[in-house]
Scaffold this motif. Structure first.
Motif, PDB file in Angstrom:
ATOM      1  N   ALA A 147       8.526  -3.052 -11.025  1.00  0.00           N
ATOM      2  CA  ALA A 147       8.837  -1.891 -10.191  1.00  0.00           C
ATOM      3  C   ALA A 147       7.983  -1.870  -8.927  1.00  0.00           C
ATOM      4  O   ALA A 147       8.454  -1.491  -7.843  1.00  0.00           O
ATOM      5  CB  ALA A 147       8.639  -0.608 -10.998  1.00  0.00           C
ATOM      6  N   GLU A 148       6.727  -2.274  -9.036  1.00  0.00           N
ATOM      7  CA  GLU A 148       5.851  -2.322  -7.861  1.00  0.00           C
ATOM      8  C   GLU A 148       6.374  -3.337  -6.845  1.00  0.00           C
ATOM      9  O   GLU A 148       6.370  -3.084  -5.631  1.00  0.00           O
ATOM     10  CB  GLU A 148       4.422  -2.690  -8.278  1.00  0.00           C
ATOM     11  CG  GLU A 148       3.693  -1.617  -9.090  1.00  0.00           C
ATOM     12  CD  GLU A 148       3.156  -0.490  -8.221  1.00  0.00           C
ATOM     13  OE1 GLU A 148       3.352  -0.547  -6.997  1.00  0.00           O
ATOM     14  OE2 GLU A 148       2.543   0.432  -8.780  1.00  0.00           O
ATOM     15  N   LYS A 149       6.846  -4.488  -7.320  1.00  0.00           N
ATOM     16  CA  LYS A 149       7.397  -5.492  -6.409  1.00  0.00           C
ATOM     17  C   LYS A 149       8.645  -4.966  -5.711  1.00  0.00           C
ATOM     18  O   LYS A 149       8.842  -5.193  -4.509  1.00  0.00           O
ATOM     19  CB  LYS A 149       7.716  -6.770  -7.184  1.00  0.00           C
ATOM     20  CG  LYS A 149       6.486  -7.538  -7.651  1.00  0.00           C
ATOM     21  CD  LYS A 149       6.885  -8.813  -8.370  1.00  0.00           C
ATOM     22  CE  LYS A 149       5.670  -9.614  -8.787  1.00  0.00           C
ATOM     23  NZ  LYS A 149       6.046 -10.859  -9.513  1.00  0.00           N
ATOM     24  N   ALA A 150       9.484  -4.256  -6.457  1.00  0.00           N
ATOM     25  CA  ALA A 150      10.692  -3.692  -5.845  1.00  0.00           C
ATOM     26  C   ALA A 150      10.325  -2.630  -4.810  1.00  0.00           C
ATOM     27  O   ALA A 150      10.912  -2.576  -3.720  1.00  0.00           O
ATOM     28  CB  ALA A 150      11.582  -3.092  -6.931  1.00  0.00           C
ATOM     29  N   LYS A 151       9.350  -1.798  -5.123  1.00  0.00           N
ATOM     30  CA  LYS A 151       8.904  -0.762  -4.172  1.00  0.00           C
ATOM     31  C   LYS A 151       8.414  -1.394  -2.876  1.00  0.00           C
ATOM     32  O   LYS A 151       8.786  -0.958  -1.772  1.00  0.00           O
ATOM     33  CB  LYS A 151       7.786   0.070  -4.810  1.00  0.00           C
ATOM     34  CG  LYS A 151       7.264   1.195  -3.920  1.00  0.00           C
ATOM     35  CD  LYS A 151       5.918   1.695  -4.391  1.00  0.00           C
ATOM     36  CE  LYS A 151       4.839   0.688  -4.072  1.00  0.00           C
ATOM     37  NZ  LYS A 151       3.474   1.209  -4.316  1.00  0.00           N
ATOM     38  N   ASP A 152       7.609  -2.439  -2.984  1.00  0.00           N
ATOM     39  CA  ASP A 152       7.090  -3.104  -1.787  1.00  0.00           C
ATOM     40  C   ASP A 152       8.228  -3.731  -0.977  1.00  0.00           C
ATOM     41  O   ASP A 152       8.216  -3.695   0.267  1.00  0.00           O
ATOM     42  CB  ASP A 152       6.072  -4.171  -2.181  1.00  0.00           C
ATOM     43  CG  ASP A 152       4.806  -3.566  -2.788  1.00  0.00           C
ATOM     44  OD1 ASP A 152       4.577  -2.364  -2.591  1.00  0.00           O
ATOM     45  OD2 ASP A 152       4.067  -4.312  -3.469  1.00  0.00           O
ATOM     46  N   ALA A 153       9.212  -4.311  -1.666  1.00  0.00           N
ATOM     47  CA  ALA A 153      10.338  -4.937  -0.961  1.00  0.00           C
ATOM     48  C   ALA A 153      11.158  -3.899  -0.205  1.00  0.00           C
ATOM     49  O   ALA A 153      11.586  -4.135   0.936  1.00  0.00           O
ATOM     50  CB  ALA A 153      11.215  -5.695  -1.952  1.00  0.00           C
ATOM     51  N   VAL A 154      11.355  -2.733  -0.805  1.00  0.00           N
ATOM     52  CA  VAL A 154      12.124  -1.668  -0.141  1.00  0.00           C
ATOM     53  C   VAL A 154      11.341  -1.119   1.042  1.00  0.00           C
ATOM     54  O   VAL A 154      11.905  -0.848   2.111  1.00  0.00           O
ATOM     55  CB  VAL A 154      12.468  -0.555  -1.143  1.00  0.00           C
ATOM     56  CG1 VAL A 154      13.172   0.611  -0.439  1.00  0.00           C
ATOM     57  CG2 VAL A 154      13.367  -1.092  -2.253  1.00  0.00           C
ATOM     58  N   ASN A 155      10.041  -0.957   0.881  1.00  0.00           N
ATOM     59  CA  ASN A 155       9.217  -0.478   2.002  1.00  0.00           C
ATOM     60  C   ASN A 155       9.272  -1.443   3.183  1.00  0.00           C
ATOM     61  O   ASN A 155       9.354  -1.029   4.346  1.00  0.00           O
ATOM     62  CB  ASN A 155       7.771  -0.286   1.545  1.00  0.00           C
ATOM     63  CG  ASN A 155       7.546   1.056   0.872  1.00  0.00           C
ATOM     64  OD1 ASN A 155       8.312   1.992   1.088  1.00  0.00           O
ATOM     65  ND2 ASN A 155       6.516   1.147   0.049  1.00  0.00           N
ATOM     66  N   ARG A 156       9.226  -2.733   2.876  1.00  0.00           N
ATOM     67  CA  ARG A 156       9.289  -3.720   3.965  1.00  0.00           C
ATOM     68  C   ARG A 156      10.634  -3.653   4.678  1.00  0.00           C
ATOM     69  O   ARG A 156      10.709  -3.830   5.903  1.00  0.00           O
ATOM     70  CB  ARG A 156       9.069  -5.132   3.414  1.00  0.00           C
ATOM     71  CG  ARG A 156       7.643  -5.443   3.006  1.00  0.00           C
ATOM     72  CD  ARG A 156       7.441  -6.933   2.798  1.00  0.00           C
ATOM     73  NE  ARG A 156       8.297  -7.459   1.741  1.00  0.00           N
ATOM     74  CZ  ARG A 156       7.952  -7.519   0.464  1.00  0.00           C
ATOM     75  NH1 ARG A 156       6.763  -7.075   0.076  1.00  0.00           N
ATOM     76  NH2 ARG A 156       8.777  -8.025  -0.425  1.00  0.00           N
ATOM     77  N   ARG A 185       3.501  -1.889  12.813  1.00  0.00           N
ATOM     78  CA  ARG A 185       4.826  -1.269  12.887  1.00  0.00           C
ATOM     79  C   ARG A 185       5.750  -1.693  11.737  1.00  0.00           C
ATOM     80  O   ARG A 185       6.939  -1.902  11.919  1.00  0.00           O
ATOM     81  CB  ARG A 185       5.479  -1.556  14.245  1.00  0.00           C
ATOM     82  CG  ARG A 185       4.706  -0.948  15.402  1.00  0.00           C
ATOM     83  CD  ARG A 185       5.423  -1.085  16.724  1.00  0.00           C
ATOM     84  NE  ARG A 185       4.626  -0.438  17.799  1.00  0.00           N
ATOM     85  CZ  ARG A 185       4.734   0.835  18.132  1.00  0.00           C
ATOM     86  NH1 ARG A 185       5.601   1.609  17.500  1.00  0.00           N
ATOM     87  NH2 ARG A 185       3.973   1.334  19.099  1.00  0.00           N
ATOM     88  N   SER A 186       5.175  -1.819  10.543  1.00  0.00           N
ATOM     89  CA  SER A 186       5.996  -2.019   9.347  1.00  0.00           C
ATOM     90  C   SER A 186       6.292  -0.692   8.661  1.00  0.00           C
ATOM     91  O   SER A 186       6.910  -0.656   7.606  1.00  0.00           O
ATOM     92  CB  SER A 186       5.282  -2.955   8.361  1.00  0.00           C
ATOM     93  OG  SER A 186       4.064  -2.374   7.916  1.00  0.00           O
ATOM     94  N   CYS A 187       5.860   0.404   9.273  1.00  0.00           N
ATOM     95  CA  CYS A 187       6.073   1.746   8.746  1.00  0.00           C
ATOM     96  C   CYS A 187       6.629   2.610   9.876  1.00  0.00           C
ATOM     97  O   CYS A 187       6.284   2.426  11.056  1.00  0.00           O
ATOM     98  CB  CYS A 187       4.746   2.313   8.229  1.00  0.00           C
ATOM     99  SG  CYS A 187       4.781   4.077   7.847  1.00  0.00           S
TER     100      CYS A 187
END
Length: 345
Positions: A147-156, A185-187
């Motif tokens: 789930a953490e990997k998926a969260k990071d991928a969606v944030n990117r 500027r990734s956010c």
């Protein structure tokens, strides 16, 4: 359809009782005094499994520990055949539920979900284990790391804020000026006012829509599997192939709806899927064990999410494509026999 019932047989003569048990896949049980369950397990061969638990099986290989012989305390045995591997697991879970609470099961861990509430002022993704607040959860993921990997991928991909800071937007905000995500500027950086509150909440709503419906994300990163959807509203179908027939199990909000399941011939799968019903789920969620199936190689091919537009033709095509080659060939033989009989008529 109703799940097959457990057959209970008093253990007067263990050898004769075991000889009458089918040598087929299913779930077996050994009961002791006062009907207490001694052991319950799925098995590919009911007769062999019961024989090994009652001291009637072959001697173990050298160096291997023999099975505990329960013949001295066993008073009855129970068994139920299963038509397919998913039905076998479902039977086991339904029989185990009144014996051991989910919270006490050592073989199960709570699945992980990605949480996102677009109604908050500055939505952000987080990871949660369990199902509290299921209306804003997306998954399942078999463990927190996935789930953490998926969260990071969606944030990117979308630029949601990864931080949990509380702030008032200000272009000179020290928190934002010192944040590497804002600097590269990734956010979307709502803290610095680069995105208005309304635009940022709209971004959160788009991410929730994207996570909740796989048909909205044909180019999703591998960390976000096809089975990921809204935990509270998702509808799915499990295609469970047996030896000669196929069982279809509707799933709603993580609960398997066995009362609405049907078993049909391979050639009738597509037409049956078009008529299938998803009643409201009644009972606790099956996510603690269902998440493992959904994320397994077998589950990835047979757990099919229902399109939010309820496109039954697409679902019927996907269900037919999920059939193993041996049943596809059997379906072709059946169709050929029907055409032959019509030609003779």
């Amino acid at each position: 359809m109703s799940l097959p019932a457990l057959t209970l047989v008093p253990l007067d003569d263990p050898a004769s009782v075991v000889a009458r048990v089918p040598a087929r896949p299913g779930v077996g049980q050994v009961l002791g005094p006062e009907g207490r369950s001694l052991v319950l397990a799925p098995t590919p061969n009911l007769r062999r499994w019961l024989a090994s638990r009652l001291g009637l099986g072959p001697a173990p290989a050298p160096g291997r520990r023999p099975q505990t012989n329960l013949a001295g305390v066993a008073t009855a045995v129970g068994f139920v055949r299963s038509r397919g591997p998913f039905e076998q697991r479902l039977l086991f879970e339904r029989l185990m539920a009144p014996l051991v609470p989910l919270a006490a099961r050592r073989d199960l861990k709570p699945p992980a979900f990605v949480h996102l509430d677009p109604s908050t002022r500055f939505p952000r993704l987080s990871v949660r284990e369990g199902e509290a607040g299921a209306g804003e959860l997306f998954g399942p993921f078999v463990h927190r790391r996935a789930a953490e990997k998926a969260k990071d991928a969606v944030n990117r991909r979308f630029g949601l804020r990864p931080c949990d800071f509380v702030f008032e937007p200000d272009p000179a905000l020290p928190l934002g000026l010192g944040c590497v995500y804002a600097q590269v500027r990734s956010c979307a950086a709502p803290c610095l006012g680069r995105s208005s509150e309304g635009d940022y909440r709209a971004l959160g709503a788009r991410v929730a829509e994207w996570l909740g419906h796989p048909t909205r994300r044909p180019d999703a990163p591998p960390e976000v599997a096809t089975a990921v959807s809204s935990a509270a509203t998702t509808r799915a179908l499990v295609v469970d192939p047996g030896r000669r027939e196929v069982s279809l199990f509707p799933v709603a909000a993580g609960r398997v709806l066995e009362q609405a399941a049907v078993t049909v011939a391979p050639g009738d799968v597509a037409d049956t899927v078009r008529q299938l019903q998803w009643p409201s789920p009644d009972g606790p969620s099956d996510w603690p064990w269902l998440a493992r199936f959904v994320t397994s190689p077998k589950g990835r091919g047979t757990y099919l999410l229902v399109d939010p537009d309820d496109d039954r033709d697409a679902l019927a095509a996907a269900a037919s494509a999920a059939l193993p080659p041996r049943l596809v060939a059997r379906r072709g033989d059946e169709d050929g026999n029907v055409r032959s009989s019509q030609g003779e008529a």
